[in-house]
Design a protein around this motif. Structure first.
Motif, PDB file in Angstrom:
ATOM      1  N   TRP A  64     -37.241  50.540 156.226  1.00 37.62           N
ATOM      2  CA  TRP A  64     -38.629  50.543 155.799  1.00 37.62           C
ATOM      3  C   TRP A  64     -39.271  49.202 156.145  1.00 37.62           C
ATOM      4  O   TRP A  64     -38.580  48.208 156.347  1.00 37.62           O
ATOM      5  CB  TRP A  64     -38.742  50.819 154.305  1.00 37.62           C
ATOM      6  N   THR A  65     -40.574  49.200 156.209  1.00 37.90           N
ATOM      7  CA  THR A  65     -41.325  47.978 156.508  1.00 37.90           C
ATOM      8  C   THR A  65     -42.051  47.514 155.252  1.00 37.90           C
ATOM      9  O   THR A  65     -42.765  48.290 154.602  1.00 37.90           O
ATOM     10  CB  THR A  65     -42.346  48.223 157.633  1.00 37.90           C
ATOM     11  N   ARG A  66     -41.849  46.260 154.907  1.00 37.71           N
ATOM     12  CA  ARG A  66     -42.489  45.670 153.730  1.00 37.71           C
ATOM     13  C   ARG A  66     -43.940  45.292 154.055  1.00 37.71           C
ATOM     14  O   ARG A  66     -44.328  45.173 155.237  1.00 37.71           O
ATOM     15  CB  ARG A  66     -41.701  44.423 153.304  1.00 37.71           C
ATOM     16  N   PRO A  67     -44.776  45.085 153.016  1.00 36.40           N
ATOM     17  CA  PRO A  67     -46.176  44.711 153.252  1.00 36.40           C
ATOM     18  C   PRO A  67     -46.354  43.451 154.092  1.00 36.40           C
ATOM     19  O   PRO A  67     -47.355  43.294 154.794  1.00 36.40           O
ATOM     20  CB  PRO A  67     -46.727  44.516 151.833  1.00 36.40           C
ATOM     21  N   ASN A  68     -45.337  42.560 154.037  1.00 40.14           N
ATOM     22  CA  ASN A  68     -45.447  41.321 154.823  1.00 40.14           C
ATOM     23  C   ASN A  68     -44.944  41.487 156.257  1.00 40.14           C
ATOM     24  O   ASN A  68     -44.838  40.530 157.002  1.00 40.14           O
ATOM     25  CB  ASN A  68     -44.681  40.186 154.138  1.00 40.14           C
ATOM     26  N   GLY A  69     -44.606  42.711 156.629  1.00 43.54           N
ATOM     27  CA  GLY A  69     -44.183  42.980 157.995  1.00 43.54           C
ATOM     28  C   GLY A  69     -42.684  42.945 158.224  1.00 43.54           C
ATOM     29  O   GLY A  69     -42.218  43.283 159.326  1.00 43.54           O
TER      30      GLY A  69
ATOM     31  N   ARG B 276     -41.179  32.602 152.917  1.00 45.00           N
ATOM     32  CA  ARG B 276     -41.462  32.987 151.534  1.00 45.00           C
ATOM     33  C   ARG B 276     -42.149  31.845 150.808  1.00 45.00           C
ATOM     34  O   ARG B 276     -41.693  30.688 150.851  1.00 45.00           O
ATOM     35  CB  ARG B 276     -40.162  33.365 150.825  1.00 45.00           C
ATOM     36  N   VAL B 277     -43.217  32.164 150.099  1.00 47.14           N
ATOM     37  CA  VAL B 277     -44.001  31.146 149.404  1.00 47.14           C
ATOM     38  C   VAL B 277     -43.446  30.901 148.021  1.00 47.14           C
ATOM     39  O   VAL B 277     -43.268  29.757 147.589  1.00 47.14           O
ATOM     40  CB  VAL B 277     -45.483  31.552 149.333  1.00 47.14           C
ATOM     41  N   LEU B 278     -43.172  31.951 147.257  1.00 52.30           N
ATOM     42  CA  LEU B 278     -42.703  31.798 145.873  1.00 52.30           C
ATOM     43  C   LEU B 278     -41.251  32.193 145.747  1.00 52.30           C
ATOM     44  O   LEU B 278     -40.769  33.056 146.459  1.00 52.30           O
ATOM     45  CB  LEU B 278     -43.558  32.666 144.939  1.00 52.30           C
TER      46      LEU B 278
END
Length: 416
Positions: free
Chosen positions: A98-103, A414-416
């Motif tokens: 699957w592809t996550r919202p962040n690509g 990743r930011v957080l």
């Protein structure tokens, strides 16, 4: 070599086995099948020596049957290896993705387990079957049979070694047979942590108990087969008779044979006596509940122990139950999660049985004898798991793989 050294060499060899292509693995398996055919006379001679020694030692007919390699079983063994060649290679299969919202693309990909060890008793065919399953899935195999089948196992191993020797790219340690039949050797194998990735014990209660108490490596238990067939009040009587006879008498020495027949009380008087006559004519000893003894006086009174016994012989416990719920409850109390069956024309009863019975395999209007990797289309099986992790029921190729998460990105951080 010590058992630990065998395991270490298998772990080292895995680097050269896990990267084999499907074509390379299939070529080896075809050569293994041909080599077993070429070594057939030597294997049969060795097996005859094992069988003669077992009979002289007073070994039960059940174990002697498991030990014996007939012409038909030898042909079936070779056919099974060639069937594995034709099966899809699970290694590299993307189970899901699957592809996550962040690509990020997340894939779950099958890969080999590593080194698979099997401890088994009186089943020389297991030597070749496990080797074939492991090689097809890019695993190394460490095999430890019983002293009873040592000559047979060694003869089969010689055929496998000859096939492996034809392939320069395949390590000799890809498949190894431990020839030390001692308990200490078995314990050493159970504790080969760091080298063995999966241990499958195939044997009686003592072996299973020893593995559960002593193993420090991951295990999948191939446990007992106290299998039941429940004949519902809405059963087709001809099908019920055929299933009951087949499940008990076709090969009583194996773990998918019926050990207890449960019968709805509506069939106790007009169907049950006839099928018990047929079973008795086939040499089956009947041990029954009070109702069974009443309707079929030749039965021996069953004890509490009979309900929990895996006879592996022409002995059958029979109980009349008032309804489906009591049949399911009996299986829940005494079953071993191997294979259970119902015979019924009532689809709701069938669905309830398949939903509520806690077993690796459940069958509707057919025999428990189909609880087998070959019959499921797996070619052969490494065992029949009676636990729930990581696999359940007959274990084929997919059961010898694990799933790796492979994540594809294009520079995401990743930011957080």
């Amino acid at each position: 070599m010590s058992v630990t050294e065998v395991c270490r060499s298998a772990a080292e060899a895995w680097a050269g086995v896990k990267t084999l292509t499907t074509a390379e693995k299939n070529a080896l398996l075809l050569d293994a099948a041909a080599s077993i055919e070429d070594h057939r006379a030597a294997i049969i001679e060795a097996n005859a020596a094992d069988v003669d020694a077992a009979r002289a030692a007073g070994i039960s007919s059940t174990l002697v049957d498991r030990l014996t390699l007939t012409d038909r079983r030898m042909a079936g063994l070779v056919k099974a290896i060639r069937t594995i060649v034709d099966l899809p290679d699970p290694v590299g299969q993307v189970v899901e993705g699957w592809t996550r919202p962040n690509g990020l693309l997340v894939e779950r990909v099958r890969e080999p387990l590593g080194v698979v060890a099997v401890i088994y008793e009186a089943r020389p065919n297991v030597t070749a079957e496990v080797a074939a399953l492991c090689l097809k899935t890019g695993n190394c195999a460490v095999l430890r049979g019983s002293s009873m089948a040592m000559a047979s196992n060694s003869a089969i191993m010689a055929a496998l070694d000859a096939a492996i020797a034809q392939h320069d790219n395949i390590p000799a340690a890809a498949v190894q047979l431990i020839t030390d039949p001692s308990r200490d050797a078995a314990l050493e194998l159970m504790r080969a942590k760091g080298y063995i990735d999966l241990l499958v014990p195939r044997g009686g209660p003592e072996l299973i108990a020893s593995v559960e108490q002593n193993a420090t490596v991951p295990t999948v238990i191939d446990g007992a087969g106290n299998c039941h067939v429940y004949i519902d009040g809405a059963a087709d009587r001809d099908i019920a008779t055929a299933v009951a006879i087949n499940a008990k008498t076709s090969r009583p020495s194996v773990c998918n044979a019926m050990e207890t027949l449960l019968v709805h009380e509506d069939l106790a008087h007009d169907w049950l006596p006839g099928v018990l006559d047929e079973l008795a004519a086939a040499g089956v000893e009947i041990r029954g509940c009070p109702v069974v003894c009443e309707v079929w006086p030749k039965a021996t009174q069953a004890t509490e122990q009979d309900w929990g016994t895996e006879y592996l012989d022409l002995v059958l416990a029979v109980r009349v139950v008032p309804d489906l719920a009591e049949g399911i409850a009996h299986i829940g109390r005494w079953g071993t999660a191997n294979a259970e069956a119902i015979v019924t024309k009532d689809i709701d009863a069938a669905r309830r049985f398949t939903r509520e019975v806690d077993s690796g395999s459940v069958f509707v209007n057919t025999s428990t004898r189909y609880s087998d990797g070959g019959e499921f289309g797996y070619g052969v099986e490494i065992g029949v798991s009676t636990q729930k992790l990581h696999v359940r029921g007959p274990m084929g190729l997919a059961a010898l793989t694990t799933v790796k998460n492979v994540v594809w990105g294009s520079g995401q951080t990743r930011v957080l």
